[in-house]
Write an enzyme that holds these catalytic residues in place. Structure first.
Site, PDB file in Angstrom:
ATOM      1  N   CYS A 199      -2.162  -2.882   7.638  1.00 19.16           N
ATOM      2  CA  CYS A 199      -2.012  -3.744   6.553  1.00 19.16           C
ATOM      3  C   CYS A 199      -0.588  -4.424   6.451  1.00 19.16           C
ATOM      4  O   CYS A 199      -0.662  -5.501   6.126  1.00 19.16           O
ATOM      5  CB  CYS A 199      -1.962  -2.801   5.114  1.00 19.16           C
ATOM      6  SG  CYS A 199      -4.054  -2.159   5.029  1.00 19.16           S
ATOM      7  N   ASP A 255       0.761  -1.191   0.157  1.00 17.14           N
ATOM      8  CA  ASP A 255       0.086   0.031  -0.084  1.00 17.14           C
ATOM      9  C   ASP A 255       0.716   1.254  -0.065  1.00 17.14           C
ATOM     10  O   ASP A 255       0.468   2.139   0.859  1.00 17.14           O
ATOM     11  CB  ASP A 255      -0.831  -0.083   1.177  1.00 17.14           C
ATOM     12  CG  ASP A 255      -2.046  -1.029   1.325  1.00 17.14           C
ATOM     13  OD1 ASP A 255      -2.166  -1.766   0.327  1.00 17.14           O
ATOM     14  OD2 ASP A 255      -2.790  -1.058   2.033  1.00 17.14           O
ATOM     15  N   LYS A 264      -7.139  -4.861  -2.943  1.00 19.33           N
ATOM     16  CA  LYS A 264      -7.981  -5.479  -1.556  1.00 19.33           C
ATOM     17  C   LYS A 264      -8.766  -4.650  -1.442  1.00 19.33           C
ATOM     18  O   LYS A 264      -8.584  -3.115  -1.402  1.00 19.33           O
ATOM     19  CB  LYS A 264      -6.871  -5.859  -1.057  1.00 19.33           C
ATOM     20  CG  LYS A 264      -5.801  -4.990  -0.151  1.00 19.33           C
ATOM     21  CD  LYS A 264      -4.866  -5.423   0.602  1.00 19.33           C
ATOM     22  CE  LYS A 264      -4.205  -4.331   1.294  1.00 19.33           C
ATOM     23  NZ  LYS A 264      -4.773  -3.288   1.878  1.00 19.33           N
TER      24      LYS A 264
HETATM   25  C1  VGL Z   1      -4.713   0.562   5.614  1.00 23.02           C
HETATM   26  C2  VGL Z   1      -6.188   1.363   7.018  1.00 23.02           C
HETATM   27  C3  VGL Z   1      -7.338   1.267   5.990  1.00 23.02           C
HETATM   28  C4  VGL Z   1      -3.407   0.215   5.376  1.00 23.02           C
HETATM   29  C5  VGL Z   1      -5.654   0.488   4.578  1.00 23.02           C
HETATM   30  O1  VGL Z   1      -2.803   0.147   4.251  1.00 23.02           O
HETATM   31  O2  VGL Z   1      -2.674   0.024   6.366  1.00 23.02           O
HETATM   32  N1  VGL Z   1      -4.887   1.034   6.907  1.00 23.02           N
HETATM   33  N2  VGL Z   1      -6.878   0.870   4.800  1.00 23.02           N
END
Ligand code: VGL
Ligand code: ZN
Length: 209
Positions: A163, A20, A118
């Protein structure tokens, strides 16, 4: 990386899993992680050491159930009970096709063999690269890695305590050898979530490097 220009190629069974590294998790983004953009340079350098590189991309529809705005009267960072259990409510982030969902412009995303998205189902969030937050719906990544013979994973990216940690723990449970390079990660760290995530990862057998 500083002081060591030499890159040592990892064996062919090893995969770099980059979690991410998207604009919304970097400074100025909708769910900015402090110093989120600081991971880009070291991740780019690490990519040269691995023959397999996989990126994950948080990828939510605009009405996603993890967004506070989808729950009238609720605010970001509150907890809510959804069908599958407790869920943190987040500011809207990583909306499919938006600039915030794009990878950081400096990340060598072209180096990725595979990009796994995702969190695309409106009713379920997915922190982990392997299972959605109901802990049972698979993303397909396990099958991809296994069919390529990749059994040893190095995780980096954002955010350490959500994540990255969920992905690392699921990977360990699925039988992968897993390490997390913490210097190439940054955390959200709400209410001690980073310390808890580090404990959980260690207990799951994840190596914190
Ligand atoms: C994430 C919160 C919501 C992350 C993704 O990438 O850690 N955290 N969506
Ligand atoms: Zn998300």
């Amino acid at each position: 990386m500083e002081g060591n220009e030499e890159s040592r190629m990892r064996p062919a069974n090893e995969c770099l899993l980059v979690i991410d590294v998207q604009n919304d998790f970097c400074p100025g983004g909708a769910l900015a992680v402090e110093g989120g953009d600081q991971v880009v340079e070291s991740i780019n350098a690490l990519m040269d050491d691995f023959s397999a590189v996989v990126l994950t991309q948080d990828w939510h529809p605009a009405n996603h159930s993890s967004f506070a705005a989808s729950h009238p009267g609720r605010s970001p960072f509150e907890m809510i009970e959804l069908d599958y259990g407790e869920q943190v409510l987040w500011p809207a982030h990583c909306v499919q096709g938006s600039p915030g969902a794009a990878f950081h412009a400096g990340l060598r995303a072209e180096r990725a063999d595979m990009i796994i998205r995702k969190g695309f189902r409106p009713a379920i969030d997915s922190y982990s690269a392997f299972f959605e937050n109901d802990r049972t719906t698979p993303t397909g990544l396990d099958g991809y890695l296994k069919s390529r013979g990749l059994d040893t994973l190095t995780l980096v990216g954002l955010a350490t305590d959500f994540c990255v940690a969920y992905s690392a723990i699921d990977a360990a449970r699925l039988g992968y050898r897993v390490s997390v390079i913490e210097s190439a990660c940054r955390a959200i760290d709400m209410d001690g979530s980073l310390a808890a995530a580090r404990d959980d990862m260690k207990r799951a057998g994840v190596t914190l490097a």
